[in-house]
Design a protein around this motif. Structure first.
Motif, short mmCIF file in Angstrom:
data_model
loop_
_atom_site.label_atom_id
_atom_site.label_comp_id
_atom_site.label_asym_id
_atom_site.label_seq_id
_atom_site.Cartn_x
_atom_site.Cartn_y
_atom_site.Cartn_z
N LEU A 129 0.83 -1.21 0.00
CA LEU A 129 0.00 0.00 0.00
C LEU A 129 0.87 1.26 0.00
O LEU A 129 0.65 2.17 -0.80
N PHE A 130 1.88 1.30 0.86
CA PHE A 130 2.66 2.54 0.98
C PHE A 130 3.68 2.69 -0.14
O PHE A 130 3.94 3.82 -0.57
N HIS A 131 4.23 1.59 -0.64
CA HIS A 131 5.08 1.72 -1.84
C HIS A 131 4.23 2.23 -3.01
O HIS A 131 4.66 3.07 -3.80
N GLY A 132 2.99 1.73 -3.08
CA GLY A 132 2.09 2.16 -4.16
C GLY A 132 1.76 3.64 -4.03
O GLY A 132 1.71 4.36 -5.03
N LEU A 133 1.56 4.10 -2.81
CA LEU A 133 1.25 5.52 -2.60
C LEU A 133 2.42 6.40 -3.06
O LEU A 133 2.22 7.40 -3.75
N ALA A 134 3.63 6.01 -2.65
CA ALA A 134 4.81 6.80 -3.04
C ALA A 134 4.90 6.88 -4.56
O ALA A 134 5.20 7.93 -5.13
N LYS A 135 4.60 5.76 -5.21
CA LYS A 135 4.67 5.73 -6.67
C LYS A 135 3.63 6.66 -7.29
O LYS A 135 3.91 7.44 -8.19
N ARG A 136 2.40 6.60 -6.76
CA ARG A 136 1.33 7.48 -7.28
C ARG A 136 1.67 8.94 -7.07
O ARG A 136 1.33 9.79 -7.89
N LEU A 137 2.31 9.22 -5.94
CA LEU A 137 2.68 10.61 -5.65
C LEU A 137 3.95 11.03 -6.36
O LEU A 137 4.35 12.18 -6.31
N GLY A 138 4.61 10.07 -6.99
CA GLY A 138 5.84 10.35 -7.72
C GLY A 138 6.95 10.83 -6.82
O GLY A 138 7.73 11.72 -7.17
N THR A 139 7.01 10.25 -5.62
CA THR A 139 8.01 10.71 -4.67
C THR A 139 8.73 9.53 -4.02
O THR A 139 8.47 8.37 -4.35
N ARG A 140 9.61 9.84 -3.10
CA ARG A 140 10.45 8.80 -2.50
C ARG A 140 9.77 8.13 -1.31
O ARG A 140 8.91 8.70 -0.66
N CYS A 141 10.21 6.92 -1.03
CA CYS A 141 9.79 6.21 0.20
C CYS A 141 11.06 5.73 0.86
O CYS A 141 11.71 4.80 0.37
N GLU A 142 11.45 6.39 1.95
CA GLU A 142 12.67 5.99 2.66
C GLU A 142 12.28 5.09 3.82
O GLU A 142 11.34 5.39 4.56
N ILE A 143 13.03 4.00 3.96
CA ILE A 143 12.70 3.03 5.01
C ILE A 143 13.84 2.93 6.01
O ILE A 143 15.01 2.83 5.63
N SER A 144 13.49 2.99 7.28
CA SER A 144 14.48 2.81 8.35
C SER A 144 13.77 2.08 9.49
O SER A 144 12.57 1.82 9.41
N VAL A 145 14.50 1.74 10.54
CA VAL A 145 13.86 1.07 11.67
C VAL A 145 13.49 2.12 12.72
O VAL A 145 14.35 2.89 13.17
N LEU A 146 12.22 2.20 13.08
CA LEU A 146 11.82 3.16 14.12
C LEU A 146 11.88 2.50 15.50
O LEU A 146 12.44 3.06 16.43
N PHE A 147 11.30 1.30 15.61
CA PHE A 147 11.31 0.57 16.88
C PHE A 147 11.84 -0.83 16.61
O PHE A 147 11.18 -1.63 15.93
N ASP A 148 13.04 -1.14 17.11
CA ASP A 148 13.52 -2.51 16.88
C ASP A 148 12.83 -3.46 17.86
O ASP A 148 12.16 -3.02 18.79
N ARG A 149 12.99 -4.75 17.66
CA ARG A 149 12.17 -5.69 18.42
C ARG A 149 12.47 -5.67 19.92
O ARG A 149 11.64 -6.06 20.74
N HIS A 150 13.67 -5.15 20.29
CA HIS A 150 14.01 -5.09 21.72
C HIS A 150 13.29 -3.95 22.43
O HIS A 150 13.31 -3.87 23.66
N THR A 151 12.67 -3.08 21.67
CA THR A 151 11.91 -1.97 22.27
C THR A 151 10.66 -2.50 22.96
O THR A 151 10.09 -1.83 23.83
N PHE A 152 10.22 -3.70 22.55
CA PHE A 152 8.97 -4.24 23.05
C PHE A 152 9.21 -5.22 24.20
O PHE A 152 10.23 -5.92 24.22
N LEU A 153 8.26 -5.26 25.11
CA LEU A 153 8.37 -6.19 26.24
C LEU A 153 8.14 -7.62 25.75
O LEU A 153 8.89 -8.53 26.08
#
Ligand code: 9YT
Length: 177
Positions: A129-153
């Motif tokens: 869905l979000f890759h498709g949105l970036a494509k429709r908007l003709g813009t970039r989609c940058e991906i990084s990790v916001l919360f790694d798995r150790h952030t969770f209990l």
């Protein structure tokens, strides 16, 4: 039923959620099996105080899709999309894209140039869905990790941040430019 843009059926009503929708939204999120089910209270709060940046999709009076989002507290150029839920019976007709479009077309998003969201790696529909949105908007989609798995209990996949933009969404010109 007449197909609309993106294959969406014409009898889907996209609107702001109300407090009384909270119960059904909670149930819908639970049914997805992939999203983090938040408290019933949190969905009431979204309907009460954040409805301007949230969307539900209703067919014959029944809510089958839901999107929650908020403008970043200190940055009205960035909308953060929290959850996108579509009932299994309604997938594949572009409801996710239609809800994003409905959101971005609202006055509250007139200054928005970036969309952020987080997606777990196993959530294929949201990733597409979000890759498709970036494509429709003709813009970039940058991906990084916001919360790694150790952030969770408890056991939880990492949440990857998708940052889409810059873009200008102009509904009167078909939305995407
Ligand atoms: C776009 C979306 O639905 N992200 C889900 C984030 C998180 N895993 C949650 O709240 O379910």
């Amino acid at each position: 039923m007449r197909p609309l843009r993106d294959g969406l059926q014409s009898d889907v009503l996209l609107r702001r959620p109300r407090v009384e929708d909270g119960k059904r939204i909670w149930e819908l999120v639970r049914e997805t099996g992939t999203l983090d089910l938040n408290s019933a209270y949190s969905y009431l709060m979204l309907g009460k105080y954040f409805s301007n940046t949230c969307v539900v999709g209703e067919i014959n009076g029944h809510i089958d899709s839901f999107l929650s989002a908020f403008l970043l507290p200190d940055d009205n150029e960035t909308i953060f999309v929290w959850q996108v839920a579509v009932a299994a019976s309604q997938r594949g007709q572009g409801l996710g894209t239609a809800m994003l479009r409905e959101l971005l077309a609202r006055d509250v998003c007139q200054d928005v140039r970036f969309l952020e969201t987080t997606v777990t790696p196993s959530n294929g529909p949201s990733t597409r869905l979000f890759h498709g949105l970036a494509k429709r908007l003709g813009t970039r989609c940058e991906i990084s990790v916001l919360f790694d798995r150790h952030t969770f209990l408890d056991a939880h996949e990492e949440e990857q941040l998708f940052r889409i933009g810059p873009f200008k969404f102009i509904a009167s010109q078909g939305g995407y430019q």
